[in-house]
Design a protein around this motif. Structure first.
Motif, mmCIF file in Angstrom:
data_model
loop_
_atom_site.group_PDB
_atom_site.id
_atom_site.type_symbol
_atom_site.label_atom_id
_atom_site.label_comp_id
_atom_site.label_asym_id
_atom_site.label_seq_id
_atom_site.Cartn_x
_atom_site.Cartn_y
_atom_site.Cartn_z
ATOM 1 N N GLY A 1 -5.587 16.404 -4.662
ATOM 2 C CA GLY A 1 -5.712 15.978 -3.155
ATOM 3 C C GLY A 1 -5.264 14.780 -2.455
ATOM 4 N N GLU A 2 -4.730 13.744 -3.319
ATOM 5 C CA GLU A 2 -4.388 12.266 -3.075
ATOM 6 C C GLU A 2 -3.392 12.715 -1.817
ATOM 7 N N THR A 3 -2.331 13.457 -2.135
ATOM 8 C CA THR A 3 -1.428 13.557 -1.042
ATOM 9 C C THR A 3 -1.913 14.108 0.421
ATOM 10 N N TYR A 4 -2.856 15.090 0.229
ATOM 11 C CA TYR A 4 -3.200 15.627 1.648
ATOM 12 C C TYR A 4 -4.069 14.534 2.213
ATOM 13 N N ALA A 5 -4.973 13.790 1.293
ATOM 14 C CA ALA A 5 -5.991 12.609 1.869
ATOM 15 C C ALA A 5 -5.001 11.502 2.366
ATOM 16 N N ASN B 1 -12.332 8.555 -0.278
ATOM 17 C CA ASN B 1 -11.481 8.499 0.751
ATOM 18 C C ASN B 1 -10.540 7.427 0.690
ATOM 19 N N PRO B 2 -8.959 7.747 0.275
ATOM 20 C CA PRO B 2 -8.134 6.820 0.208
ATOM 21 C C PRO B 2 -7.745 6.091 1.117
ATOM 22 N N LYS B 3 -7.876 6.387 2.476
ATOM 23 C CA LYS B 3 -7.798 5.615 3.819
ATOM 24 C C LYS B 3 -8.669 4.242 3.825
ATOM 25 N N ASN B 4 -9.859 4.274 3.222
ATOM 26 C CA ASN B 4 -10.709 3.201 2.845
ATOM 27 C C ASN B 4 -9.960 2.165 2.336
ATOM 28 N N LYS C 1 -1.373 1.143 -6.935
ATOM 29 C CA LYS C 1 -0.204 1.499 -7.755
ATOM 30 C C LYS C 1 -0.714 2.489 -8.545
ATOM 31 N N ASN C 2 -2.180 2.754 -9.002
ATOM 32 C CA ASN C 2 -2.488 3.949 -9.765
ATOM 33 C C ASN C 2 -2.067 5.180 -8.971
ATOM 34 N N ILE C 3 -2.500 5.182 -7.891
ATOM 35 C CA ILE C 3 -2.268 6.433 -6.956
ATOM 36 C C ILE C 3 -0.740 6.844 -6.932
ATOM 37 N N LEU C 4 -0.137 5.843 -6.735
ATOM 38 C CA LEU C 4 1.479 6.100 -6.826
ATOM 39 C C LEU C 4 1.864 6.607 -8.224
#
Length: 169
Positions: A33-37, A59-62, A77-80
């Protein structure tokens, strides 16, 4: 976005008529769900627990809002990296469903499951027959019939979700 702390989930899409397509199966340590978030888009798939699971939601926006702290650059970097790995995995899935025949789809999927650098082409898959049919986007009874034909042809041996690819004679 969700982190699978324990258990196993499937990412699925169900169309208007109830036809399910399994996109991926994720176990402990995987993210979804990271792309959607990050984009704020509506989730187009379902994350379904296929066994008892613990999920941590973040919430990755935080993270992006506090990008000046010491931890955020590492997380970004890890999310990428996770996103790039998923892109490669979904590209591989296209190869699994590209063939027009069930045998072609099975051969593509099963050969991708062989553990690297092992002389023994024996492995377990994370799907039962219905789930495998949903992943390969084929009818379950036709899939089972094709597996039986492949076994009779000496290409594979299997018991439930345990498979062995046999060398050509």
């Amino acid at each position: 976005m969700g982190f699978v702390l324990d258990g196993r989930i499937q990412i699925e899409n169900t169309d208007y008529w109830g036809n399910r397509t399994i996109i991926d199966t994720l176990g402990k340590g995987k993210v979804f769900g990271e792309t959607y978030a990050l984009t704020g888009k509506t989730l187009l798939v379902d994350a379904v627990a296929v066994e008892d699971s613990k999920i941590m939601l973040l919430n990755p926006k935080n993270i992006l809002a506090n990008a000046e702290d010491e931890i955020s650059p590492v997380l970004i970097k890890n999310i990428l990296r996770i996103s790039m790995d998923k892109n490669l995995h979904l590209s591989q899935r296209i190869f699994h469903t590209n063939s027009k025949t069930i045998r072609g789809r099975l051969l593509a999927y099963l050969s991708s499951c062989v553990p690297a650098k092992t002389p023994d082409a024996e492995f377990d898959i994370p799907y039962d027959r219905q789930q495998l049919a949903d992943y390969l986007q084929v009818d379950r009874s036709a899939l089972s019939a094709e597996l039986s034909k492949m076994k009779a042809d000496g290409l594979i041996d299997f018991w439930k979700n345990h498979f062995k690819l046999l060398p050509l004679s």
